[in-house]
Design an enzyme around this catalytic site. Structure first.
Site, short mmCIF file in Angstrom:
data_model
loop_
_atom_site.label_atom_id
_atom_site.label_comp_id
_atom_site.label_asym_id
_atom_site.label_seq_id
_atom_site.Cartn_x
_atom_site.Cartn_y
_atom_site.Cartn_z
CE1 TYR A 94 -34.85 7.62 95.25
CE2 TYR A 94 -33.92 5.48 95.39
CZ TYR A 94 -33.63 6.92 95.23
OH TYR A 94 -32.27 7.08 95.29
N GLY A 95 -37.21 6.54 91.87
CA GLY A 95 -36.97 7.76 91.27
C GLY A 95 -37.25 7.89 89.74
CB THR A 96 -35.34 9.09 86.93
OG1 THR A 96 -34.14 8.35 87.19
CG2 THR A 96 -35.15 10.62 87.83
CG LEU A 97 -34.20 3.89 87.10
CD1 LEU A 97 -33.12 3.08 88.03
CD2 LEU A 97 -33.78 3.62 85.74
CD GLU A 152 -29.43 5.53 88.49
OE1 GLU A 152 -29.07 6.60 88.85
OE2 GLU A 152 -30.81 5.16 88.37
N1 PCA Z 1 -32.97 6.39 89.70
C1 PCA Z 1 -33.06 5.45 90.80
C2 PCA Z 1 -32.36 6.22 91.89
C3 PCA Z 1 -32.87 7.48 91.69
C4 PCA Z 1 -33.17 7.51 90.35
O1 PCA Z 1 -33.44 8.56 89.87
C5 PCA Z 1 -34.36 5.08 91.16
O2 PCA Z 1 -35.23 5.59 90.35
O3 PCA Z 1 -34.71 4.23 91.86
#
Ligand code: PCA
Length: 156
Positions: free
Chosen positions: A7-10, A82
Protein backbone atom coordinates in the site's frame (compact mmCIF):
# COMPACT_ATOMS: atom_id res chain seq x y z
CA UNK A 1 4.67 -18.86 -2.53
CA UNK A 2 2.85 -16.19 -0.56
CA UNK A 3 0.62 -13.24 -1.31
CA UNK A 4 1.48 -9.77 -0.17
CA UNK A 5 -0.63 -6.59 -0.24
CA UNK A 6 1.47 -3.43 -0.70
CA UNK A 7 0.00 0.00 0.00
CA UNK A 8 3.07 2.24 0.29
CA UNK A 9 6.43 2.73 -1.37
CA UNK A 10 6.34 -0.77 -2.90
CA UNK A 11 3.33 0.01 -5.16
CA UNK A 12 3.68 0.67 -8.87
CA UNK A 13 5.04 4.16 -9.50
CA UNK A 14 6.34 4.55 -5.93
CA UNK A 15 9.98 4.83 -4.82
CA UNK A 16 10.60 1.18 -3.88
CA UNK A 17 8.62 -0.50 -6.66
CA UNK A 18 11.86 -1.29 -8.51
CA UNK A 19 12.76 -3.68 -5.67
CA UNK A 20 9.77 -5.86 -6.57
CA UNK A 21 11.01 -6.01 -10.17
CA UNK A 22 14.62 -6.89 -9.32
CA UNK A 23 15.03 -10.61 -9.98
CA UNK A 24 18.08 -10.64 -7.67
CA UNK A 25 15.54 -10.21 -4.82
CA UNK A 26 13.30 -13.07 -6.00
CA UNK A 27 10.04 -13.17 -7.93
CA UNK A 28 6.94 -11.01 -7.65
CA UNK A 29 3.90 -11.22 -9.91
CA UNK A 30 1.13 -8.62 -9.86
CA UNK A 31 -2.22 -10.29 -9.22
CA UNK A 32 -4.80 -7.63 -8.41
CA UNK A 33 -5.67 -4.18 -7.17
CA UNK A 34 -7.61 -4.32 -3.92
CA UNK A 35 -8.59 -2.47 -0.81
CA UNK A 36 -8.74 -3.48 2.81
CA UNK A 37 -12.16 -4.65 4.03
CA UNK A 38 -11.48 -2.80 7.30
CA UNK A 39 -10.48 0.81 7.81
CA UNK A 40 -6.97 1.52 9.09
CA UNK A 41 -5.08 4.77 9.70
CA UNK A 42 -2.38 5.26 7.03
CA UNK A 43 0.00 7.99 8.19
CA UNK A 44 3.33 9.39 7.03
CA UNK A 45 5.78 9.63 9.91
CA UNK A 46 9.36 10.10 11.04
CA UNK A 47 12.18 12.10 9.51
CA UNK A 48 12.21 9.97 6.37
CA UNK A 49 8.46 10.38 5.71
CA UNK A 50 7.75 6.67 5.85
CA UNK A 51 4.17 5.48 5.26
CA UNK A 52 2.81 3.35 8.09
CA UNK A 53 -0.45 1.46 8.34
CA UNK A 54 -1.26 1.49 12.04
CA UNK A 55 -2.85 -1.70 13.20
CA UNK A 56 -5.93 0.05 14.62
CA UNK A 57 -8.85 -1.44 12.66
CA UNK A 58 -11.94 0.74 12.36
CA UNK A 59 -10.10 4.08 12.13
CA UNK A 60 -9.08 5.97 9.00
CA UNK A 61 -9.96 4.69 5.54
CA UNK A 62 -10.26 1.46 3.64
CA UNK A 63 -6.85 1.43 1.98
CA UNK A 64 -6.01 0.97 -1.63
CA UNK A 65 -3.11 -1.26 -2.67
CA UNK A 66 -1.83 -4.07 -4.88
CA UNK A 67 -1.65 -7.82 -4.32
CA UNK A 68 1.46 -9.68 -5.52
CA UNK A 69 2.34 -13.33 -5.55
CA UNK A 70 5.91 -13.63 -4.26
CA UNK A 71 8.31 -16.55 -3.92
CA UNK A 72 10.07 -17.34 -0.63
CA UNK A 73 13.17 -15.44 -1.68
CA UNK A 74 11.24 -12.22 -2.34
CA UNK A 75 9.25 -12.62 0.89
CA UNK A 76 12.52 -12.94 2.81
CA UNK A 77 13.97 -9.93 0.97
CA UNK A 78 10.88 -7.82 1.76
CA UNK A 79 10.89 -8.87 5.43
CA UNK A 80 14.53 -7.75 5.69
CA UNK A 81 13.93 -4.57 3.72
CA UNK A 82 10.93 -3.61 5.88
CA UNK A 83 12.91 -4.45 9.04
CA UNK A 84 10.46 -7.02 10.35
CA UNK A 85 9.80 -7.28 13.28
CA UNK A 86 11.19 -3.91 14.50
CA UNK A 87 9.96 -1.28 12.01
CA UNK A 88 6.97 -3.23 10.66
CA UNK A 89 5.29 -6.47 11.58
CA UNK A 90 3.98 -8.73 8.84
CA UNK A 91 0.32 -9.58 9.40
CA UNK A 92 -2.56 -11.23 7.54
CA UNK A 93 -5.26 -8.87 6.24
CA UNK A 94 -8.69 -9.27 4.65
CA UNK A 95 -9.05 -7.58 1.24
CA UNK A 96 -11.77 -6.77 -1.26
CA UNK A 97 -10.70 -7.36 -4.86
CA UNK A 98 -11.06 -4.37 -7.16
CA UNK A 99 -9.65 -5.93 -10.31
CA UNK A 100 -7.88 -9.26 -10.62
CA UNK A 101 -5.60 -9.38 -13.64
CA UNK A 102 -2.74 -11.79 -12.89
CA UNK A 103 -2.32 -15.49 -12.38
CA UNK A 104 -1.26 -18.23 -14.72
CA UNK A 105 -3.37 -19.53 -17.57
CA UNK A 106 -6.34 -21.55 -16.35
CA UNK A 107 -6.09 -20.20 -12.83
CA UNK A 108 -9.25 -18.72 -11.41
CA UNK A 109 -9.56 -14.94 -11.31
CA UNK A 110 -11.64 -13.86 -8.36
CA UNK A 111 -14.38 -11.42 -9.36
CA UNK A 112 -14.42 -7.77 -8.34
CA UNK A 113 -15.97 -7.55 -4.89
CA UNK A 114 -14.76 -10.94 -3.71
CA UNK A 115 -12.90 -11.22 -0.45
CA UNK A 116 -9.39 -12.61 -0.22
CA UNK A 117 -6.42 -12.52 2.14
CA UNK A 118 -2.75 -11.58 1.94
CA UNK A 119 0.09 -10.46 4.15
CA UNK A 120 0.90 -6.79 4.67
CA UNK A 121 3.47 -4.74 6.52
CA UNK A 122 1.69 -2.86 9.28
CA UNK A 123 2.77 -1.70 12.68
CA UNK A 124 1.56 -2.19 16.22
CA UNK A 125 4.57 -0.37 17.70
CA UNK A 126 4.42 3.36 16.97
CA UNK A 127 4.92 6.76 18.59
CA UNK A 128 1.97 8.02 20.72
CA UNK A 129 1.27 10.97 18.36
CA UNK A 130 1.07 8.89 15.17
CA UNK A 131 -2.66 8.06 15.44
CA UNK A 132 -3.43 11.81 15.38
CA UNK A 133 -1.43 12.50 12.18
CA UNK A 134 -3.34 13.13 8.92
CA UNK A 135 -4.64 9.90 7.41
CA UNK A 136 -4.51 9.00 3.74
CA UNK A 137 -6.68 6.74 1.66
CA UNK A 138 -4.13 5.89 -0.97
CA UNK A 139 -0.40 6.53 -0.60
CA UNK A 140 1.52 8.70 -3.04
CA UNK A 141 5.04 9.77 -2.12
CA UNK A 142 4.59 12.88 -4.26
CA UNK A 143 1.11 13.78 -3.00
CA UNK A 144 -0.17 17.25 -1.93
CA UNK A 145 0.97 16.49 1.64
CA UNK A 146 4.51 17.44 0.49
CA UNK A 147 6.03 14.69 2.67
CA UNK A 148 8.13 13.09 0.00
CA UNK A 149 9.69 9.76 0.98
CA UNK A 150 13.43 9.87 1.67
CA UNK A 151 14.96 6.84 -0.05
CA UNK A 152 17.59 4.68 1.67
CA UNK A 153 20.36 6.08 -0.50
CA UNK A 154 19.35 9.67 0.42
CA UNK A 155 19.50 9.06 4.18
CA UNK A 156 22.49 10.06 6.23
N1 PCA B 1 6.40 -0.38 2.11
C1 PCA B 1 5.39 -1.36 2.37
C2 PCA B 1 4.83 -0.95 3.68
C3 PCA B 1 4.93 0.52 3.65
C4 PCA B 1 6.01 0.78 2.65
O1 PCA B 1 6.42 1.84 2.29
C5 PCA B 1 4.32 -1.27 1.30
O2 PCA B 1 4.50 -0.58 0.28
O3 PCA B 1 3.27 -1.89 1.47
Amino acid sequence: MARIFVYGTLKKGQPNYHRMLDSANGKAEFLASAFTTEKYPLVIAGKYNIPFLLNIPGQGHRLHGEIYKVDDKMLKFLDDFEEVPTLYQRAQVSLEVKEWVGGTEGEERPAAGSITEAFLYSTTTYQPDWPSLPRYESYDSRGDHGLQYVTRSERD
